[in-house]
Design an enzyme around this catalytic site. Structure first.
Site, PDB file in Angstrom:
ATOM      1  N   CYS A  58       0.829  -1.211   0.000  1.00 16.91           N
ATOM      2  CA  CYS A  58       0.000   0.000   0.000  1.00 16.91           C
ATOM      3  C   CYS A  58       0.861   1.258   0.000  1.00 16.91           C
ATOM      4  CB  CYS A  58      -0.954   0.014   1.192  1.00 16.91           C
ATOM      5  SG  CYS A  58      -0.164  -0.114   2.804  1.00 16.91           S
ATOM      6  N   HIS A 322      -2.000   0.224   7.564  1.00 19.85           N
ATOM      7  CA  HIS A 322      -2.458   0.239   6.170  1.00 19.85           C
ATOM      8  C   HIS A 322      -2.643   1.673   5.690  1.00 19.85           C
ATOM      9  CE1 HIS A 322      -4.190  -1.259   2.540  1.00 19.85           C
ATOM     10  NE2 HIS A 322      -5.451  -0.983   2.834  1.00 19.85           N
TER      11      HIS A 322
END
Length: 479
Positions: A58, A322
């Site tokens: 990510c 994340h």
């Protein structure tokens, strides 16, 4: 060109090795490497949304998605998310990658490639009188301006690249097999380009390099090589920890900042700060794409105005593990601050706990930061007026009523927000899809109280302290 090519080959092998060590440390865990081994792929249900198959990448995928959305929202009027074709989305992706690379360019663009060998391509190649393998692509390469696009890897790797060209000519799809980290790094090659138009043309003609099983890794290496290892390490200051966590696989803040701003600085506050004689480097100008993080609410960092108030209404959002993307088509969310908004922001910078008051001793500092009269005599008079009971604090509302009685706001009271999370398992029915919400900014300066489990609202409050959002299909996940 032989001697120069050999020297370039040697330099790039050295720099790629240094980049490998900077990214992964002395050894690469196979499971972490596998999690990063994916291409740029769009989901079926949301044509412009990229899929992240596993945790880790990510740090590259979310910034790329953010720039793609920036181009789609701000530079492509009249778009409709549902009407986008695959070809249009491919062009948007390449434009997003080029946006990022333009911020990193120092001398020229250095595209990292992964040539592949294929038996069928070999059979279509010819040998010259000395037994060297040649093809029509050889002749094209000989005519290429060496300052425009140069294969700066060994001759055998050059031939592998030519085989790959032949694959495309004969419409043969290469069979991919999983590479070990060692094999992956041994096969890497480099192409040099002078202009971003040449880079865009290369990616358009070789889109499989992006969509293939190592597309994300190859682009990350391209960003670092284009920036230059020396520039990256000088901006990081501390290189004792790798840019990719060797156990959990997530990217460091320096890597995220490099993708978003072209600078691998380790902090997210505005400009550089001197802490005990140490120069701690932050964001040096208003970003094209913003960044907000749950970690600020947890007191792990301070995100500056350059990130919170970007040029476009697109923000990468960070949780503990994340990165996702928040965006809106409401351009007024990033319109220039009014004097009132500037005053509130400056006042709150002296109120890190979000109490909506400051110690009265700091009044002079706030007035000075706002370029208001800050002579000691005047500050004493105003301190007594704003703190008549001598409680030692000055309330935000009292300060604003005195110095900015007409409360102008550039941000609308209500607006739509959209959220992207690239991991299928973090979406409804395991389908990556943009989630929509309707936001309202309450008139009160008090924060909306939310449960500790509502990480989305907690993160949004670091940007808009008095925000409430009604998400149409439930609260999206930041993880």
């Amino acid at each position: 060109m032989g001697d120069n090519s050999s020297a370039s080959n040697s330099n790039d092998e050295r720099e790629l090795k240094e980049i490998r060590n900077l990214l992964w440390g002395p050894s690469i865990r196979l499971d972490v490497f596998r999690r990063w081994s994916q291409g740029f792929e769009f989901t079926d249900i949301e044509p412009s949304a990229l899929v992240q198959k596993q945790g880790g990448p990510c740090a590259v995928i979310a910034p790329v998605q953010a720039f793609l959305l920036k181009i789609l929202l701000m530079e492509t009027p009249g778009h409709s998310f549902s009407d986008l074709t695959l070809d249009k989305c491919k062009r948007l992706l390449i434009q997003a990658l080029c946006n990022i690379l333009m911020k990193c360019k120092v001398t020229h663009y250095r595209i990292v490639t992964l040539p592949e060998v294929c038996t069928e391509a070999k059979e279509n190649a010819n040998e010259d009188s000395e037994g060297n393998i040649r093809s029509t692509a050889d002749d094209e390469m000989q005519r290429e301006d060496p300052n425009t696009a140069v294969y700066i890897i060994s001759s055998i790797t050059n031939r592998i690249a030519l085989y790959h060209t032949l694959l495309l000519q004969h419409n043969v799809q290469p069979e991919h097999r999983e590479l070990s980290p060692k094999e992956f790094h041994e096969r890497l090659g480099v192409l040099n380009f002078e202009s971003i138009e040449q880079v865009e043309k290369y990616y358009t003609e070789n889109f499989n390099a992006l969509s293939g099983p190592y597309g994300v890794l190859l682009f990350m290496y391209t960003v670092l090589l284009t920036k230059g290892i020396g520039n990256v390490t000088s901006e990081l200051s501390d290189t004792s920890e790798p840019l990719i966590h060797n156990t959990y696989g997530y990217g460091s803040q320096g890597l995220i900042n490099l993708m978003l701003t072209g600078r691998a600085v380790p902090h997210v506050w505005d400009n550089d700060q001197d802490v005990g004689g140490l120069k701690l480097r932050g964001i040096n100008q208003q970003a094209d794409v913003g960044f907000i993080t749950l970690m600020e609410q947890m007191r792990y960092c301070t995100v500056g105005s350059f990130y919170k108030n970007p040029k476009n209404p697109v923000w990468v959002m960070g949780s503990e593990t994340h990165l996702t993307v928040l965006f809106s088509n409401e351009k007024r969310l990033v319109s220039p601050e009014t004097p009132c908004e500037t005053a509130r922001r400056v006042f709150k910078s002296y109120d890190p706990d979000g109490n909506n008051f400051i110690p009265s001793a700091l009044l002079g500092d706030v007035l000075s930061a706002l370029d208001l009269v800050s002579d000691p005599e005047y500050v004493d008079i105003m301190r007594k007026k704003l703190d008549p009971e001598n409680l030692g604090i000055i309330l935000l509302n009292a300060f604003m009523d005195e110095f900015f009685p007409i409360d102008q706001r550039s941000t609308p009271d209500t607006f739509d927000l959209m959220h992207y999370n690239g991991i299928p398992g973090s979406n409804l029915a395991n389908k990556v899809k943009y989630r929509k919400g309707t936001a309202i900014l309450l008139e009160s300066d008090l924060k909306v109280m939310c449960s500790s489990s509502n990480h989305m609202l907690t993160c949004l409050q670091t940007k808009w302290p008095n925000i409430e959002v009604n998400w149409h299909d439930g609260v999206p996940s930041l993880n």
